[in-house]
Write an enzyme that holds these catalytic residues in place. Sequence first.
Site, mmCIF file in Angstrom:
data_model
loop_
_atom_site.group_PDB
_atom_site.id
_atom_site.type_symbol
_atom_site.label_atom_id
_atom_site.label_comp_id
_atom_site.label_asym_id
_atom_site.label_seq_id
_atom_site.Cartn_x
_atom_site.Cartn_y
_atom_site.Cartn_z
ATOM 1 N N ASP A 10 0.831 -1.213 0.000
ATOM 2 C CA ASP A 10 0.000 0.000 0.000
ATOM 3 C C ASP A 10 0.866 1.264 0.000
ATOM 4 O O ASP A 10 0.377 2.349 -0.283
ATOM 5 C CB ASP A 10 -0.960 -0.001 1.194
ATOM 6 C CG ASP A 10 -0.213 -0.079 2.505
ATOM 7 O OD1 ASP A 10 0.659 -0.968 2.629
ATOM 8 O OD2 ASP A 10 -0.483 0.735 3.407
ATOM 9 N N ASP A 331 -10.079 -58.121 -37.759
ATOM 10 C CA ASP A 331 -11.393 -58.236 -37.129
ATOM 11 C C ASP A 331 -11.631 -59.696 -36.743
ATOM 12 O O ASP A 331 -11.351 -60.615 -37.519
ATOM 13 C CB ASP A 331 -12.469 -57.756 -38.111
ATOM 14 C CG ASP A 331 -13.844 -57.688 -37.468
ATOM 15 O OD1 ASP A 331 -14.303 -56.568 -37.173
ATOM 16 O OD2 ASP A 331 -14.453 -58.756 -37.248
ATOM 17 N N ILE A 332 -12.119 -59.902 -35.547
ATOM 18 C CA ILE A 332 -12.378 -61.269 -35.080
ATOM 19 C C ILE A 332 -13.594 -61.833 -35.824
ATOM 20 O O ILE A 332 -14.600 -61.137 -35.990
ATOM 21 C CB ILE A 332 -12.626 -61.303 -33.558
ATOM 22 C CG1 ILE A 332 -11.416 -60.685 -32.821
ATOM 23 C CG2 ILE A 332 -12.881 -62.722 -33.076
ATOM 24 C CD1 ILE A 332 -11.560 -60.643 -31.314
ATOM 25 N N ASN A 339 -20.157 -64.098 -27.916
ATOM 26 C CA ASN A 339 -20.965 -63.407 -26.905
ATOM 27 C C ASN A 339 -22.296 -64.126 -26.713
ATOM 28 O O ASN A 339 -22.720 -64.358 -25.572
ATOM 29 C CB ASN A 339 -21.253 -61.971 -27.350
ATOM 30 C CG ASN A 339 -20.123 -61.025 -26.969
ATOM 31 O OD1 ASN A 339 -19.406 -61.247 -26.004
ATOM 32 N ND2 ASN A 339 -19.958 -59.973 -27.745
ATOM 33 N N ASP A 348 -15.185 -60.896 -23.580
ATOM 34 C CA ASP A 348 -14.090 -60.021 -23.131
ATOM 35 C C ASP A 348 -12.776 -60.799 -22.996
ATOM 36 O O ASP A 348 -11.703 -60.301 -23.342
ATOM 37 C CB ASP A 348 -14.436 -59.394 -21.771
ATOM 38 C CG ASP A 348 -15.410 -58.220 -21.928
ATOM 39 O OD1 ASP A 348 -15.763 -57.898 -23.078
ATOM 40 O OD2 ASP A 348 -15.812 -57.642 -20.900
ATOM 41 N N GLU A 374 -14.387 -55.290 -31.740
ATOM 42 C CA GLU A 374 -13.505 -56.453 -31.950
ATOM 43 C C GLU A 374 -12.666 -56.223 -33.190
ATOM 44 O O GLU A 374 -12.380 -57.131 -33.933
ATOM 45 C CB GLU A 374 -14.313 -57.759 -32.048
ATOM 46 C CG GLU A 374 -15.749 -57.597 -32.487
ATOM 47 C CD GLU A 374 -15.912 -57.497 -34.002
ATOM 48 O OE1 GLU A 374 -16.072 -56.343 -34.447
ATOM 49 O OE2 GLU A 374 -15.875 -58.523 -34.698
HETATM 50 P P1 GH3 Z 1 -17.728 -61.002 -38.633
HETATM 51 O O1 GH3 Z 1 -17.001 -62.304 -38.724
HETATM 52 O O2 GH3 Z 1 -18.462 -60.669 -39.882
HETATM 53 O O3 GH3 Z 1 -16.850 -59.906 -38.164
HETATM 54 O O4 GH3 Z 1 -18.882 -61.221 -37.533
HETATM 55 P P2 GH3 Z 1 -18.900 -60.675 -36.071
HETATM 56 O O5 GH3 Z 1 -19.912 -61.438 -35.306
HETATM 57 O O6 GH3 Z 1 -17.529 -60.714 -35.509
HETATM 58 O O7 GH3 Z 1 -19.267 -59.144 -36.281
HETATM 59 P P3 GH3 Z 1 -20.421 -58.253 -35.728
HETATM 60 O O8 GH3 Z 1 -20.029 -56.851 -36.120
HETATM 61 O O9 GH3 Z 1 -21.763 -58.755 -36.210
HETATM 62 O O10 GH3 Z 1 -20.375 -58.403 -34.176
HETATM 63 C C1 GH3 Z 1 -19.422 -57.813 -33.367
HETATM 64 C C2 GH3 Z 1 -19.811 -58.063 -31.925
HETATM 65 O O11 GH3 Z 1 -18.802 -57.637 -31.029
HETATM 66 C C3 GH3 Z 1 -21.059 -57.335 -31.538
HETATM 67 C C4 GH3 Z 1 -20.753 -56.711 -30.192
HETATM 68 O O12 GH3 Z 1 -21.711 -57.028 -29.224
HETATM 69 C C5 GH3 Z 1 -19.435 -57.356 -29.801
HETATM 70 N N1 GH3 Z 1 -18.609 -56.487 -28.999
HETATM 71 C C6 GH3 Z 1 -18.181 -55.234 -29.293
HETATM 72 N N2 GH3 Z 1 -17.416 -54.750 -28.295
HETATM 73 C C7 GH3 Z 1 -17.330 -55.715 -27.333
HETATM 74 C C8 GH3 Z 1 -16.694 -55.802 -26.059
HETATM 75 O O13 GH3 Z 1 -15.986 -54.887 -25.587
HETATM 76 N N3 GH3 Z 1 -16.837 -56.947 -25.351
HETATM 77 C C9 GH3 Z 1 -17.591 -57.985 -25.845
HETATM 78 N N4 GH3 Z 1 -17.689 -59.085 -25.096
HETATM 79 N N5 GH3 Z 1 -18.219 -57.914 -27.029
HETATM 80 C C10 GH3 Z 1 -18.087 -56.799 -27.769
HETATM 81 MG MG MG Z 2 -16.096 -59.413 -36.301
#
Ligand code: GH3
Ligand code: MG
Length: 456
Positions: A10, A331-332, A339, A348, A374
């Site tokens: 100040d 891709d799986i 599932n 998972d 996936e």
């Molecule tokens: P494609 O051989 O043609 O790839 O058939 P897909 O069944 O692998 O393919 P689609 O896209 O129809 O399905 C993918 C599935 O993956 C659908 C969804 O519920 C599942 N998914 C996605 N994220 C997760 C996850 O974090 N955990 C689990 N358990 N499932 C998941």
């Molecule tokens: Mg798939």
Amino acid sequence: MTARVLVVDDLEPNVKLLEARLRAEYFEVLTALSGQEAIDIAVEQQPDIILLDVMMPGLDGFQTCEMLKAHDDTWHIPVVMVTALDQQADRVAGLQAGADDFLTKPVQDIALFARVKSLTRFKQMTDELRHRHAAGAAMGVLSKADLAGGDEEQATILAVTDRGRVAALDQGSEHLPKHMNVVYEEDARMALEAIRRGEPDLVFIDLGMESYDPLRLCSAIRAFDNSRLAPLLAIAEQEQTRQLIRALDLGVSDYIMAPVDAQELAARVRTQVRRMRSIEKLRASFDQTMELAIIDQLTGLYNRRFLANQGSRLIEEAKASGDDLHCLMIDIDHFKLVNDTYGHEAGDDVLKEVSSRLTHSVRGSDLACRTGGEEFAVLMPRTPRASAKEIADRVLSAVSAEGVHLADGQRLDVTVSIGMASLSEGDSLASILKKADEALYRSKENGRNQITEVAA
Ligand code: GH3
Ligand code: MG
């Protein structure tokens, strides 16, 4: 090192005096004549440090400090309280109001510049971390708690002196929290080793030491990464100002003048330990936020956001250097069936196992990400076509070679389909991912568990 200093008092002559001395050392100076003005300027101009007089009409220094520390735009700016000499109670009140340090009037140059420089260094470090925090994470906003007060308990203090125990240090430690203990070391070389091993949390260096050059010890401590940031406090006799100035230039964090005031010593130790802890805390919280921001929590692979940032950089680098770069989309197959048949948890587990096999099939320099449910993408910089194909083959067989064991003991056959694309001149991250994705769909159409390539 320079900084913008806000001087608050100040009495205008006091302001002018500090201003002139700071300017002479090339600091930029802002001034305020009241607490309220100080707050307004601090909010607007964001100084690096605030020197705050205690005795002011209207808002006094303590109230001003509390308000600065409570304000979202100013809480991170270090505040130094300027108190009348022998006002011990003021120092304690200042620290309680959240002040970062204090200076006593009449303010001596050596003390002024030591505090200002040390706090500026501290602020630069925390600013850097705060900016990285903000840039690295749209999520996880840094809170005041992350910076304010690291845990100051549990600290080991190493006193390096060959002149026996320092009485004031022993007395000072009575004012320290219970878990701070002082250990003496006479041999500077032994001390240096302990410091480089990161053992003490704070180091006292006796500038009156004779068996070893204390300044050399300071510079040796600062020369190593491990101890570069360790809090260093110098203890100096009145006639040692020259050495003290050198020590401060060498990066000593703070000093205490003999005859040492035990309470001041305790306050300085606590401040230094708190500062170091808050930087450690900020670092840890930064690492954690970064990890949350870029890592997919289920699989531990990088996420889509990281691919977007880092991937674009890799593409640009490859284009600039002309090196080959390849991309895989993976891709799986029939994952929905997993599932539907075994439940989401089993799904998972399959995702985790496939991710782990993917990680082990690619190289450290490749960027493997989970881009969606996936679906995965791998960018492979500096990789010619033949090597990329080899890696894709390795991924395909790593997944299909052995079934995935579910938690209930069942074994499940899993396959993936892969699309592979190579970088060509006009490509962006988006376009190479798209090409690989189209190739992936051809793999699906042609019966899955296979690789399709698109040429550049
Ligand atoms: P494609 O051989 O043609 O790839 O058939 P897909 O069944 O692998 O393919 P689609 O896209 O129809 O399905 C993918 C599935 O993956 C659908 C969804 O519920 C599942 N998914 C996605 N994220 C997760 C996850 O974090 N955990 C689990 N358990 N499932 C998941
Ligand atoms: Mg798939």
